[in-house]
Motif scaffolding. Structure first.
Motif, PDB file in Angstrom:
ATOM      1  N   ALA A 105     -14.458   8.463  -6.357  1.00  0.00           N
ATOM      2  CA  ALA A 105     -13.744   8.043  -5.140  1.00  0.00           C
ATOM      3  C   ALA A 105     -13.401   9.291  -4.338  1.00  0.00           C
ATOM      4  N   GLU A 106     -13.633   9.220  -3.069  1.00  0.00           N
ATOM      5  CA  GLU A 106     -13.315  10.345  -2.201  1.00  0.00           C
ATOM      6  C   GLU A 106     -11.940  10.104  -1.585  1.00  0.00           C
ATOM      7  N   GLU A 107     -11.158  11.150  -1.535  1.00  0.00           N
ATOM      8  CA  GLU A 107      -9.825  11.038  -0.963  1.00  0.00           C
ATOM      9  C   GLU A 107      -9.890  11.258   0.543  1.00  0.00           C
ATOM     10  N   VAL A 108      -9.103  10.516   1.255  1.00  0.00           N
ATOM     11  CA  VAL A 108      -9.031  10.643   2.702  1.00  0.00           C
ATOM     12  C   VAL A 108      -7.631  11.123   3.042  1.00  0.00           C
ATOM     13  N   ASN A 109      -7.548  12.192   3.788  1.00  0.00           N
ATOM     14  CA  ASN A 109      -6.253  12.712   4.189  1.00  0.00           C
ATOM     15  C   ASN A 109      -5.974  12.257   5.621  1.00  0.00           C
ATOM     16  N   GLU A 124     -10.636  -0.150  12.082  1.00  0.00           N
ATOM     17  CA  GLU A 124     -12.041   0.078  12.449  1.00  0.00           C
ATOM     18  C   GLU A 124     -12.905   0.237  11.193  1.00  0.00           C
ATOM     19  N   ALA A 125     -12.402   0.956  10.209  1.00  0.00           N
ATOM     20  CA  ALA A 125     -13.147   1.143   8.961  1.00  0.00           C
ATOM     21  C   ALA A 125     -13.285  -0.186   8.210  1.00  0.00           C
ATOM     22  N   MET A 126     -12.223  -0.967   8.181  1.00  0.00           N
ATOM     23  CA  MET A 126     -12.285  -2.272   7.499  1.00  0.00           C
ATOM     24  C   MET A 126     -13.284  -3.195   8.177  1.00  0.00           C
ATOM     25  N   ASP A 127     -13.365  -3.128   9.503  1.00  0.00           N
ATOM     26  CA  ASP A 127     -14.306  -3.966  10.234  1.00  0.00           C
ATOM     27  C   ASP A 127     -15.754  -3.642   9.887  1.00  0.00           C
ATOM     28  N   ARG A 128     -15.987  -2.468   9.350  1.00  0.00           N
ATOM     29  CA  ARG A 128     -17.343  -2.071   8.960  1.00  0.00           C
ATOM     30  C   ARG A 128     -17.720  -2.570   7.557  1.00  0.00           C
ATOM     31  N   LEU A 129     -16.735  -3.075   6.827  1.00  0.00           N
ATOM     32  CA  LEU A 129     -17.001  -3.585   5.479  1.00  0.00           C
ATOM     33  C   LEU A 129     -17.642  -4.968   5.544  1.00  0.00           C
ATOM     34  N   PRO A 130     -18.483  -5.296   4.576  1.00  0.00           N
ATOM     35  CA  PRO A 130     -18.979  -6.677   4.490  1.00  0.00           C
ATOM     36  C   PRO A 130     -17.801  -7.634   4.266  1.00  0.00           C
ATOM     37  N   GLU A 131     -17.983  -8.902   4.615  1.00  0.00           N
ATOM     38  CA  GLU A 131     -16.865  -9.847   4.590  1.00  0.00           C
ATOM     39  C   GLU A 131     -16.205  -9.992   3.228  1.00  0.00           C
ATOM     40  N   ASP A 132     -16.979  -9.948   2.132  1.00  0.00           N
ATOM     41  CA  ASP A 132     -16.346 -10.117   0.827  1.00  0.00           C
ATOM     42  C   ASP A 132     -15.460  -8.922   0.476  1.00  0.00           C
ATOM     43  N   GLU A 133     -15.890  -7.707   0.818  1.00  0.00           N
ATOM     44  CA  GLU A 133     -15.082  -6.522   0.565  1.00  0.00           C
ATOM     45  C   GLU A 133     -13.856  -6.489   1.479  1.00  0.00           C
ATOM     46  N   TYR A 134     -14.059  -6.865   2.731  1.00  0.00           N
ATOM     47  CA  TYR A 134     -12.958  -6.944   3.685  1.00  0.00           C
ATOM     48  C   TYR A 134     -11.875  -7.889   3.159  1.00  0.00           C
ATOM     49  N   THR A 174     -15.065   6.126   1.925  1.00  0.00           N
ATOM     50  CA  THR A 174     -16.273   6.772   2.429  1.00  0.00           C
ATOM     51  C   THR A 174     -16.393   6.578   3.935  1.00  0.00           C
ATOM     52  N   ILE A 175     -16.163   5.368   4.391  1.00  0.00           N
ATOM     53  CA  ILE A 175     -16.235   5.068   5.826  1.00  0.00           C
ATOM     54  C   ILE A 175     -15.186   5.872   6.586  1.00  0.00           C
ATOM     55  N   LEU A 176     -13.957   5.904   6.061  1.00  0.00           N
ATOM     56  CA  LEU A 176     -12.890   6.668   6.717  1.00  0.00           C
ATOM     57  C   LEU A 176     -13.227   8.157   6.757  1.00  0.00           C
ATOM     58  N   ASN A 177     -13.773   8.689   5.663  1.00  0.00           N
ATOM     59  CA  ASN A 177     -14.170  10.099   5.642  1.00  0.00           C
ATOM     60  C   ASN A 177     -15.214  10.387   6.700  1.00  0.00           C
TER      61      ASN A 177
END
Length: 188
Positions: A105-109, A124-134, A174-177
């Motif tokens: 897991a990568e840490e996001v600061n 914005e990052a959550m919107d990029r997730l597939p629906e089940d992960e969201y 990962t998306i946030l990074n």
């Protein structure tokens, strides 16, 4: 406290005071709509599905046993309605098993980002997730649902829910990074 509030209003509705159902709709409409929107990916369809979910919940209210939180029961109805609609349309819905994630897991600061921008970046990052992960992230972090409750909503085993939640969280990081790197790159 939440459970007692919900039970109070449910009992009022079941006793014939149907106007009390508006409390339930008002309390849960945003999350129900959000789940429907993420799964269906269409605002109009999501609004219709949210309405249908509340109608179904109202009609089935007497079958609510109170063994789980009312919100879990309602989210399950919404999720099932959306999945049924997708199956009718024969739209493929992505699985977290199809996503290739790094092992660590990568840490996001986000400490250096103002609070209002943090919320925007996370959304914005959550919107990029597939629906089940969201849905998993939304229920766990924003609706404070337990793994057990989420497994009831998604009909996954508790261990599978934990694994998928872990993968979804890693993917979100990962998306946030990537977003933070892109933002830093554009500034420089």
């Amino acid at each position: 406290m939440e459970q007692k509030d919900d039970i109070y209003y449910i009992e009022k509705v079941l006793a014939g005071q149907t106007n009390y159902f508006s409390y339930i709709v008002e309390r849960y409409q945003d999350v129900v709509f959000s789940i429907a929107l993420k799964v269906l990916r269409n605002r109009d369809d999501a609004q219709e599905m949210a309405q249908e979910s509340f109608i179904k919940a109202y009609k089935s209210l007497s079958s609510f046993k109170g063994t789980a939180k009312f919100s879990t029961w309602l989210y399950r109805i919404t999720y099932n309605n959306c999945i049924s609609e997708l199956r009718k349309r024969k739209i493929h819905f992505a699985s977290t098993d199809d996503v290739d994630l790094k092992d660590e897991a990568e840490e996001v600061n986000l400490d250096g980002i103002p609070e209002e921008n943090r919320a925007k970046a996370i959304k914005e990052a959550m919107d990029r997730l597939p629906e089940d992960e969201y849905t998993l992230i939304l229920l766990y972090y924003f609706e404070d649902q337990s793994v057990e409750e989420i497994s009831k909503v998604t009909q996954l085993s508790e261990s599978n829910t934990k694994v998928k939640l872990f993968r979804a969280r890693k993917k979100l990081y990962t998306i946030l990074n990537e977003m933070m790197k892109d933002e830093l790159y554009t500034i420089l």
